[in-house]
Structure formats: structure tokens, C-alpha cells
Design a protein around this motif. Structure first.
Motif, short mmCIF file in Angstrom:
data_model
loop_
_atom_site.label_atom_id
_atom_site.label_comp_id
_atom_site.label_asym_id
_atom_site.label_seq_id
_atom_site.Cartn_x
_atom_site.Cartn_y
_atom_site.Cartn_z
N CYS A 147 -5.77 -2.04 -6.53
CA CYS A 147 -5.28 -2.20 -5.16
C CYS A 147 -4.36 -3.40 -4.99
N ASP B 79 -6.65 -3.23 1.49
CA ASP B 79 -7.76 -4.13 1.17
C ASP B 79 -8.12 -4.99 2.36
N SER C 17 -10.27 -3.24 -6.50
CA SER C 17 -10.69 -1.84 -6.58
C SER C 17 -9.62 -0.99 -7.27
N ARG C 18 -10.10 -0.02 -8.05
CA ARG C 18 -9.17 0.93 -8.67
C ARG C 18 -8.85 2.04 -7.67
N LEU C 19 -7.56 2.34 -7.53
CA LEU C 19 -7.11 3.39 -6.63
C LEU C 19 -6.25 4.39 -7.40
N VAL D 275 -10.82 -1.36 1.03
CA VAL D 275 -11.40 -1.58 -0.29
C VAL D 275 -11.23 -3.05 -0.67
N ASP E 114 0.82 -1.21 0.00
CA ASP E 114 0.00 0.00 0.00
C ASP E 114 0.85 1.26 0.00
N ALA F 222 -4.84 3.57 0.81
CA ALA F 222 -5.90 2.65 1.21
C ALA F 222 -5.29 1.28 1.39
N VAL G 239 -2.84 7.60 -3.84
CA VAL G 239 -4.06 7.22 -3.11
C VAL G 239 -3.68 6.25 -1.99
#
Length: 510
Positions: free
Chosen positions: A238, A175, A215-217, A211, A162, A173, A171
């Protein structure tokens, strides 16, 4: 039909290095490269890495893939995975405050004992795991007690993949599967547990958004494009933990599928249709929504081979010259001359304590059964066999739980060795399939394609793209010999474990 002109990138941050894999929309391997990064062992049982090393290794591996001829102008998406449990502590400007404590670190033994005594049942009820030094919760508790200034400065917490992905896309985030590796994630509520995180003394606001792995980040930023060669604007997906994505990428997408992993660490993972929490194993959600997998794990597998190479492999390194990978081929050649059983030499791979099935941070590695006639090949073969015995020890927990196993996939860098693969097959005395590419970076690349809609779903992606490289069957004579040797392996563990516990207590007393 998936687009064969599409290029998908998977970027894996394992315990010992970064690997990049590029595939097309049919799963065909276009290029791959890897770069190692150091782990710092400043005290016995400690294990830390420098976050800047991950980014540097990634840029080097990407440059190597580009140089091999992969057309980055055709890139459709990139996804990341990484070793789990490892908190990257960041200040308000998203800069790392200290080196990251890695999952192999054993310093939080006392914190784990306290957590078990005071909160063990509650932690297991919420997080489906028991406290051990592997988990982020006791690591953070250790930091709060010994480095309170670090806790005070921490404004954001990310994890290995991450943090690098944040540097690429801007970004922040994580998972749901990565979060399950912390010991402060509520498995039933599918959310961070305020109750468990409060035990750390850190600010709850530091935790990232949760997420899905697909997922698109965001997209690759102009600065990251300049660093990596990935075109600016490329979609960033992600991804998830290396354990989850390598199980998935190896084709373990049905209940009863079993993964045996010969990477820096070693795993025996069994896919299940529902969660099966057990105090001696680990429990995680699968990439496929609704599925789970149970993990029995050893701290050191291919790490032992790398350790031997670095400490004792000067002869092989000199003969291999500039080809670092050939060193292991030369080691295999020497080991192959030694017979099964390594002429009585036996190795226990507890270089970083041990997880399954003993959960004993005080265990240490050993070579036993040496004689004046022992050869270099005996030592190397004993190392390969000792890791295989450790994995069989892990498999014993799966049998103890009564989980059905329908087929076994052997993965990880060690699976590339015909000798080591054969030893594992004979030690387990079961048929084994070796997928191709079937590693974490390949699985991450499939997530990249799923995240942008190139594949209808994650199960379709792996079934469309995975191939089996070879299938192995055990040799009955060697399997019988290894069954007897495994009993000796266990007896040596049982004899030495009290010695290591006594020595550990004496060291603390001094």
C-alpha cells in the motif's frame, strides 16, 4: 541479515513530480530517476493536476531506472507514496471525472470559514485538525456547491498514490495515515467519520477500504507490467502519504526527532510518543504504530526555486543545455556570490498563500529591499533565504507548543544543495544531519520490504538501511546576522498582510 540480492522499489508522487528509487535489502541505492508533471493554475489560488500525468511520469521514471542497469527481474515488491489531501474522484468504471484539486489549492476559503463557524470544535475533536483549504473536506464541499454534477457522478474516491496503485494492481484502498489527511477520519475510532463526511454531501459508499501502510494490495497486473516493465505478479504494498514516509525514511523514528523538509513544499515535523493536537498545526499517525508526528508547514519551498527557474531562468537554462538539474547548480553558483542577507533583498515565499504559522490564503509572495545595485545573484540568494525564514517561522510553532527536539534531519531535493543546506543550518542556528537517500521514495521502498517480510518491522528496516550523508553546524557570525534579518522578515510580513487581505476583499467585490 536482509537479502542483498533483493530489489525493492519505492515510487513517490510528490507535488511536482514522480520519483522512483530502487534499493537492495541492505538499503544500498541501486538506481533512481524522476519525472516532473504539470500543475494547472487556471485561476489565482487554484491548483489542479491531471491523474493521467502521474501514471505517465511514473512509466518514464521506471524506464530510466531500468536503463541505468537495475535488474527488474529481481524485484521483490513495490510500494507507493504521494502528496496527501488530494481526492481523485472516479465514476463507476473507475475513471477520473475531473482534474484533482491539490492540497495547495486555496479556493475553499469560504467553505472553511463556514465549517469553522458551524462545526469547528466538533471537527477538531474528531479529526484533530482545524478546517483550512488544504483539507479534502472543504474541497469536496466546494465541489458540491459549485460543481454538483461532479458529486452526482462520483462513485469512488481515492487519493494520488492510491489511484496509481489501483492502475498497477487493480485493488482500490487507502491507508490510515492518508485518511487522516481528509478531515473526515475519526482519529480515536481509527475509521472514517460518517458524521464529518456527511458535511460534504457526497455518498459515503464512495470511500475506500482502510488498511495499514505495509499491507499487501494485490500484484502487478499483466497490463501494468507491459506499461511499466515491473514483472507481472510482483507484490504491491500500500504505502502511505509522502510526509509520513519521508519522515520515516529519513530516520525520524524516535520521539524528539525533527524533520525539516526542503521539497516542493516545506515542512517542520516533530515525532511524538502520543498525539498532540494543536489548532495551528497538523497531527498525523506515524508509520511506526503508536507513534505520531506534528506538522508545521509552508506551501512553497523548492516550488519557489522552480518558479524562478521557469519564469526568469532562461540564461541558466541556455547555459545548462540538456541537463535540467544543472540549472539549479548554476543558480546556486550565482547566489553564492551574493553575501548573507543578499545585499538587502528579501523574499517572502507566499506564492500559494501560506499555511503555518499564518493560515492566510490571501498572502502573496514578494521581493523587497531592491535597489539599482541589486544583482541576479541577490534575487536568487534572497529566495533561498526567504524559504529558510519561512521554515523557521514554522519551527516557531513547535517551540510554542513546547515539543522537545533532540536532533534535526534536513531532507528534500533542496537539501542536495550545499548552499541552501548551509543557509537553513545557519538560519535555524542548530546542528543539522542530511540523510542519504532519506527521501519519500526511499521510505516507500523500505515499506515494500517490510510488507513482504524482508525486514522484521518498520523500525528495523530504517535503522538497518539509513545512512547519514553529512552533518552541518551553524556558523555563529552568520547565524547572528540571520537572527536579525528574520526579525525584519517578520516585520515585512506584518506590514504587507493587511494589504493583501484588503486587495483580496476588493477583488471579490469586483
Amino acid at each position: 541479515m536482509a537479502r542483498t540480492d533483493a530489489v525493492l522499489l519505492g515510487i513517490d508522487f510528490g507535488s511536482g513530480g514522480c520519483k522512483v528509487t530502487a534499493i537492495d535489502g541492505s538499503g544500498r541505492l541501486l538506481g533512481e530517476a524522476s519525472r516532473e508533471y504539470p500543475t494547472y493554475y487556471e485561476r489565482p489560488g487554484w491548483s489542479e493536476q491531471e491523474p493521467a500525468d502521474w501514471y505517465r511520469a511514473m512509466c518514464g521514471a521506471l524506464a530510466q531506472v531500468r536503463a541505468s542497469g537495475v535488474d527488474f527481474t529481481q524485484l521483490c515488491a513495490v510500494a507507493f507514496d504521494g502528496s496527501t489531501h488530494n481526492a481523485v474522484l472516479l465514476d463507476g468504471a473507475m475513471r477520473p471525472i475531473r482534474r484533482t484539486i491539490m492540497w495547495t489549492d486555496q479556493r475553499s476559503v469560504e467553505e472553511c470559514a463556514s465549517l469553522k463557524e458551524k462545526h469547528g470544535e466538533r471537527i477538531f475533536e474528531i479529526a484533530y485538525q482545524m478546517p483550512t483549504p488544504t483539507w479534502t473536506l472543504p474541497q469536496l464541499l466546494w465541489l458540491k456547491r459549485h460543481e454538483p454534477e461532479v458529486a452526482a457522478k462520483t462513485k469512488h474516491i481515492l487519493f494520488v498514490k492510491d489511484f496509481v496503485r489501483f492502475l498497477v494492481s487493480g485493488v482500490a484502498a487507502t491507508d490510515r495515515i492518508e485518511a487522516q489527511g481528509t478531515l473526515f477520519y475519526d482519529m480515536k475510532a481509527r475509521a472514517w467519520s460518517r458524521e464529518l463526511f456527511a458535511l460534504t454531501g457526497f455518498d459515503f459508499a464512495a470511500l475506500p477500504e482502510l488498511v495499514e501502510p505495509t499491507s499487501r494490495l494485490g500484484s502487478v497486473t499483466p497490463q501494468a507490467a507491459a506499461d511499466t516493465g515491473i514483472p507481472a505478479g510482483t507484490p504491491v504494498i500500500c504505502g502511505t502519504s509522502d510526509s509520513a514516509v519521508e519522515d520515516y525514511g529519513a530516520g525520524a523514528v524516535e520521539p524528539g526527532d525533527c524533520i525539516v523538509k526542503l521539497a516542493t513544499a516545506g515542512n517542520v515535523n516533530v515525532m511524538t510518543a502520543s498525539a498532540c493536537p494543536y489548532p495551528s498545526t497538523l497531527t498525523y499517525g506515524h508509520v511506526i504504530p503508536g507513534m505520531w508526528y506534528t506538522v508545521s508547514a509552508t506551501n512553497a519551498a523548492a516550488l519557489c526555486q522552480r518558479w524562478f527557474r521557469d519564469l526568469f531562468g532562461d540564461a541558466e537554462k541556455a547555459e545548462a543545455g540538456v541537463s535540467a538539474g544543472r540549472v539549479f547548480d548554476l543558480m546556486d553558483r550565482r547566489a553564492a556570490v551574493s553575501p548573507a542577507g543578499a545585499n538587502g533583498v528579501m523574499f517572502h515565499p507566499y506564492l500559494q498563500g501560506e499555511r503555518s504559522p499564518y493560515w492566510d490564503a490571501k498572502l502573496r509572495g514578494s521581493f523587497t529591499g531592491l535597489s539599482i545595485a541589486s544583482t541576479r545573484g541577490d534575487f536568487i540568494r534572497a529566495l533561498l533565504e526567504g524559504v529558510a525564514f519561512s521554515l523557521l517561522d514554522c519551527y516557531g510553532l513547535i517551540e510554542e507548543m513546547g515539543l522537545p527536539v533532540k536532533r534535526i534531519f534536513l531532507i528534500g531535493g533542496g537539501a542536495r544543495s550545499a548552499l541552501w543546506s548551509g543557509i537553513v543550518c545557519d538560519v535555524f542556528n542548530l546542528p543539522v544531519a542530511v540523510p542519504s537517500p532519506g527521501d519519500a521514495s526511499f521510505g516507500a521502498a523500505l515499506l515494500a520490504g517490510t510488507g513482504i517480510g524482508l525486514f522484521p518491522d518498520s523500525r528495523d528496516a530504517v535503522k538497518r538501511c539509513l545512512r547519514i550523508d553529512r552533518e552541518l553546524r551553524p556558523d555563529p557570525e552568520r547565524a547572528a546576522q540571520y537572527a536579525e534579518l528574520f526579525r525584519t522578515y517578520r516585520e515585512i510580513h506584518d506590514a504587507l498582510a493587511p494589504v493583501y487581505r484588503k486587495r483580496g476583499t476588493a477583488s471579490r467585490a469586483r
